[in-house]
Write a protein that holds these residues in place. Structure first.
Motif, PDB file in Angstrom:
ATOM      1  N   GLN A  13       0.849  -1.178   0.000  1.00  0.00           N
ATOM      2  CA  GLN A  13       0.000   0.000   0.000  1.00  0.00           C
ATOM      3  C   GLN A  13       0.893   1.240   0.000  1.00  0.00           C
ATOM      4  N   LEU A  14       0.738   2.090  -1.015  1.00  0.00           N
ATOM      5  CA  LEU A  14       1.479   3.347  -1.072  1.00  0.00           C
ATOM      6  C   LEU A  14       0.662   4.424  -0.362  1.00  0.00           C
ATOM      7  N   ASP A  15       1.268   5.061   0.620  1.00  0.00           N
ATOM      8  CA  ASP A  15       0.601   6.120   1.386  1.00  0.00           C
ATOM      9  C   ASP A  15       1.660   7.148   1.748  1.00  0.00           C
ATOM     10  N   ALA A  16       1.804   8.182   0.913  1.00  0.00           N
ATOM     11  CA  ALA A  16       2.913   9.126   1.069  1.00  0.00           C
ATOM     12  C   ALA A  16       2.425  10.561   1.101  1.00  0.00           C
ATOM     13  N   GLN A  17       2.901  11.307   2.080  1.00  0.00           N
ATOM     14  CA  GLN A  17       2.603  12.739   2.196  1.00  0.00           C
ATOM     15  C   GLN A  17       3.909  13.477   2.506  1.00  0.00           C
ATOM     16  N   PHE A  18       4.284  14.415   1.644  1.00  0.00           N
ATOM     17  CA  PHE A  18       5.477  15.227   1.890  1.00  0.00           C
ATOM     18  C   PHE A  18       5.474  16.430   0.961  1.00  0.00           C
ATOM     19  N   GLU A  19       6.352  17.386   1.238  1.00  0.00           N
ATOM     20  CA  GLU A  19       6.538  18.553   0.390  1.00  0.00           C
ATOM     21  C   GLU A  19       7.962  18.555  -0.145  1.00  0.00           C
ATOM     22  N   THR A 188      17.017   7.225  -4.709  1.00  0.00           N
ATOM     23  CA  THR A 188      18.259   6.492  -4.509  1.00  0.00           C
ATOM     24  C   THR A 188      18.164   5.604  -3.271  1.00  0.00           C
ATOM     25  N   HIS A 189      18.949   4.524  -3.265  1.00  0.00           N
ATOM     26  CA  HIS A 189      19.144   3.768  -2.031  1.00  0.00           C
ATOM     27  C   HIS A 189      20.597   3.890  -1.582  1.00  0.00           C
ATOM     28  N   SER A 190      21.329   4.839  -2.215  1.00  0.00           N
ATOM     29  CA  SER A 190      22.741   5.038  -1.913  1.00  0.00           C
ATOM     30  C   SER A 190      22.926   6.172  -0.909  1.00  0.00           C
ATOM     31  N   ALA A 191      23.415   5.833   0.275  1.00  0.00           N
ATOM     32  CA  ALA A 191      23.670   6.862   1.278  1.00  0.00           C
ATOM     33  C   ALA A 191      24.751   7.828   0.803  1.00  0.00           C
ATOM     34  N   GLN A 192      25.725   7.320   0.009  1.00  0.00           N
ATOM     35  CA  GLN A 192      26.771   8.205  -0.507  1.00  0.00           C
ATOM     36  C   GLN A 192      26.181   9.328  -1.344  1.00  0.00           C
ATOM     37  N   GLU A 193      25.230   8.974  -2.226  1.00  0.00           N
ATOM     38  CA  GLU A 193      24.624   9.990  -3.090  1.00  0.00           C
ATOM     39  C   GLU A 193      23.793  10.975  -2.273  1.00  0.00           C
ATOM     40  N   VAL A 194      23.071  10.476  -1.272  1.00  0.00           N
ATOM     41  CA  VAL A 194      22.289  11.361  -0.405  1.00  0.00           C
ATOM     42  C   VAL A 194      23.205  12.365   0.277  1.00  0.00           C
ATOM     43  N   LEU A 195      24.295  11.868   0.836  1.00  0.00           N
ATOM     44  CA  LEU A 195      25.209  12.736   1.576  1.00  0.00           C
ATOM     45  C   LEU A 195      25.828  13.805   0.686  1.00  0.00           C
ATOM     46  N   ARG A 196      26.128  13.446  -0.534  1.00  0.00           N
ATOM     47  CA  ARG A 196      26.805  14.391  -1.416  1.00  0.00           C
ATOM     48  C   ARG A 196      25.853  15.376  -2.089  1.00  0.00           C
ATOM     49  N   LEU A 197      24.643  14.941  -2.418  1.00  0.00           N
ATOM     50  CA  LEU A 197      23.783  15.749  -3.278  1.00  0.00           C
ATOM     51  C   LEU A 197      22.599  16.414  -2.583  1.00  0.00           C
ATOM     52  N   ALA A 198      21.996  15.737  -1.630  1.00  0.00           N
ATOM     53  CA  ALA A 198      20.655  16.139  -1.179  1.00  0.00           C
ATOM     54  C   ALA A 198      20.664  17.315  -0.207  1.00  0.00           C
ATOM     55  N   ASP A 199      19.722  18.223  -0.419  1.00  0.00           N
ATOM     56  CA  ASP A 199      19.440  19.280   0.553  1.00  0.00           C
ATOM     57  C   ASP A 199      18.386  18.791   1.547  1.00  0.00           C
ATOM     58  N   TYR A 200      17.492  17.946   1.062  1.00  0.00           N
ATOM     59  CA  TYR A 200      16.320  17.513   1.825  1.00  0.00           C
ATOM     60  C   TYR A 200      16.136  16.025   1.551  1.00  0.00           C
ATOM     61  N   VAL A 201      15.688  15.292   2.552  1.00  0.00           N
ATOM     62  CA  VAL A 201      15.532  13.843   2.408  1.00  0.00           C
ATOM     63  C   VAL A 201      14.127  13.428   2.843  1.00  0.00           C
ATOM     64  N   VAL A 202      13.535  12.553   2.045  1.00  0.00           N
ATOM     65  CA  VAL A 202      12.278  11.915   2.428  1.00  0.00           C
ATOM     66  C   VAL A 202      12.570  10.416   2.505  1.00  0.00           C
ATOM     67  N   ALA A 203      12.629   9.889   3.722  1.00  0.00           N
ATOM     68  CA  ALA A 203      12.925   8.468   3.908  1.00  0.00           C
ATOM     69  C   ALA A 203      11.643   7.659   3.710  1.00  0.00           C
ATOM     70  N   GLY A 213      12.716  15.693   6.019  1.00  0.00           N
ATOM     71  CA  GLY A 213      13.356  16.855   6.620  1.00  0.00           C
ATOM     72  C   GLY A 213      14.695  17.159   5.983  1.00  0.00           C
ATOM     73  N   PRO A 214      15.400  18.206   6.455  1.00  0.00           N
ATOM     74  CA  PRO A 214      16.736  18.525   5.960  1.00  0.00           C
ATOM     75  C   PRO A 214      17.656  17.312   6.074  1.00  0.00           C
ATOM     76  N   ALA A 215      18.545  17.143   5.094  1.00  0.00           N
ATOM     77  CA  ALA A 215      19.357  15.930   5.004  1.00  0.00           C
ATOM     78  C   ALA A 215      20.100  15.621   6.299  1.00  0.00           C
ATOM     79  N   ARG A 216      20.745  16.626   6.870  1.00  0.00           N
ATOM     80  CA  ARG A 216      21.534  16.383   8.081  1.00  0.00           C
ATOM     81  C   ARG A 216      20.654  15.915   9.241  1.00  0.00           C
ATOM     82  N   GLU A 217      19.459  16.503   9.363  1.00  0.00           N
ATOM     83  CA  GLU A 217      18.561  16.120  10.452  1.00  0.00           C
ATOM     84  C   GLU A 217      18.040  14.707  10.264  1.00  0.00           C
ATOM     85  N   VAL A 218      17.660  14.372   9.034  1.00  0.00           N
ATOM     86  CA  VAL A 218      17.111  13.034   8.786  1.00  0.00           C
ATOM     87  C   VAL A 218      18.162  11.969   9.040  1.00  0.00           C
ATOM     88  N   LEU A 219      19.392  12.201   8.567  1.00  0.00           N
ATOM     89  CA  LEU A 219      20.445  11.207   8.756  1.00  0.00           C
ATOM     90  C   LEU A 219      20.940  11.161  10.197  1.00  0.00           C
TER      91      LEU A 219
END
Length: 358
Positions: A13-19, A188-203, A213-219
């Protein structure tokens, strides 16, 4: 951009809410968690059962108001795992095709800017068959940009590339993030790419948003941090040299001799292997007397701090690019910075079960 979608698939079941803010937003999660399904609904390739999708103030889907904008009218650029270029068209013709299928084509000056931004001006007359994997993806990015999109969707755009091609392409995504104002939703499922590129992350996990939330906060979140650490592995190729009576298999990787517990493969067989970030110890000097059979010289190319107590080091080694994880205290004790030489003691090497290998 506002996403609020629900859809029942056969397996979940897909149930996703984010901005989604400006910059690069990473949809991060394990394979099969629903990341691609989310961007396919945003693109108009899948229709949600209910909810709404709003991009740049425009409602693309609203189940209550029965609004459904077809995919070709959404003004969204899509970058697939593989370039999917038209094989019978030249690079220039592939790029210009994008402007033919949009209601708001880019101007000539914008075409020139994008081919310069992506470094593909010298490729314009080539056919796709004469391009490397990294070049094909750069052309695919250019084609998506030339559709004059209000949003870019990138579905694991580096997953089909080897490590050298990934390293070639990452700086171009950084330029897109830094120089353009188009929001990018990057799967992506690559943490390396998230760390290098992302400003914001939706897990994402099992079709649901667990932490946005912001990449640093989410990680920094303990649950996501564990997932990132599990995902933080580096792949490389090796071949079986010999099976020894003491229960070890001898491997050769780009001229480097390594040992691992016996693997079920014949001598001469190629293997795809991986090393997890937490299975590497970092020292300034090689340890002459040590129980570690696998030691490598390395050079630190980047230092990333995803959370207050974790440090990720990207290292250039003879077997390829590796990513190690250290505690902040250990990192401070060693006094390392980007550009320093060091040594790695590898505690465990695993056979990879991923679809691609460096």
């Amino acid at each position: 951009m506002v996403i609020n979608i629900q859809k029942q698939f056969s397996s979940f079941q897909l149930d996703a809410q984010f901005e989604v803010p400006k910059g690069i937003t990473a949809l991060f999660g394990k394979s099969g968690s629903g990341k691609t399904s989310i961007i396919n609904t945003i693109a108009g390739l899948e229709r949600p059962d209910q909810g709404e999708i709003i991009v740049n103030g425009q409602t693309l889907f609203n189940s209550k108001e029965k609004i459904w904008v077809p995919a070709h009218q959404r003004q969204i650029g899509y970058i697939f795992q593989e370039g999917r270029l038209f094989p019978h068209l030249s690079v220039k013709e592939n790029l210009l095709y994008a402007s033919k299928v949009t209601s708001k084509p880019m101007k000539h000056q914008q075409f020139d800017y994008i081919i310069q931004l992506l470094g593909i001006d010298h490729l314009l007359d080539r056919q796709p068959a004469r391009l490397s994997g990294g070049e094909k993806q750069r052309v695919a990015i250019g084609r998506a940009l030339l559709s004059n999109p209000q949003l870019i969707l990138a579905d694991e755009p580096l997953s089909a590339l080897d490590e050298s091609r990934k390293a070639e392409l990452l700086p171009y995504f950084e330029r897109l993030r830094d120089e353009l104002e188009i929001p990018i939703l990057y799967v992506t499922h690559s943490a390396q790419e998230v760390l290098r590129l992302a400003d914001y992350v939706v897990a994402i996990d099992d079709g649901r948003v667990t932490t946005p939330g912001p990449a640093r906060e989410v990680l920094s979140d303990s649950r996501i941090n564990k997932q990132a650490h599990r995902a933080m592995s580096s792949q490389f190729k090796a071949s079986v040299v010999a099976h020894h009576q003491d229960g070890l298999t001898e491997l050769a990787a780009n001229g480097v001799t390594l040992f691992t517990p016996t693997v079920k493969a014949e001598v001469g067989s190629p293997l795809c292997l991986e090393i997890f970030g937490h299975d590497m110890l970092i020292t300034r000097l090689r340890i002459a007397e040590s129980s570690a059979l696998n030691q490598l010289a390395g050079k630190i190319t980047s230092v990333t701090t995803p959370a207050p107590n974790s440090i990720f080091l990207t290292l250039e080694t003879a077997i390829g690019e590796l990513t190690a994880r250290l505690s902040a205290r250990a990192f401070q004790k060693l006094g390392l910075v980007a550009g320093d030489n060091c040594h790695l003691c590898i505690q465990a090497i695993h056979q990879s079960n991923r679809n691609s290998c460096a």
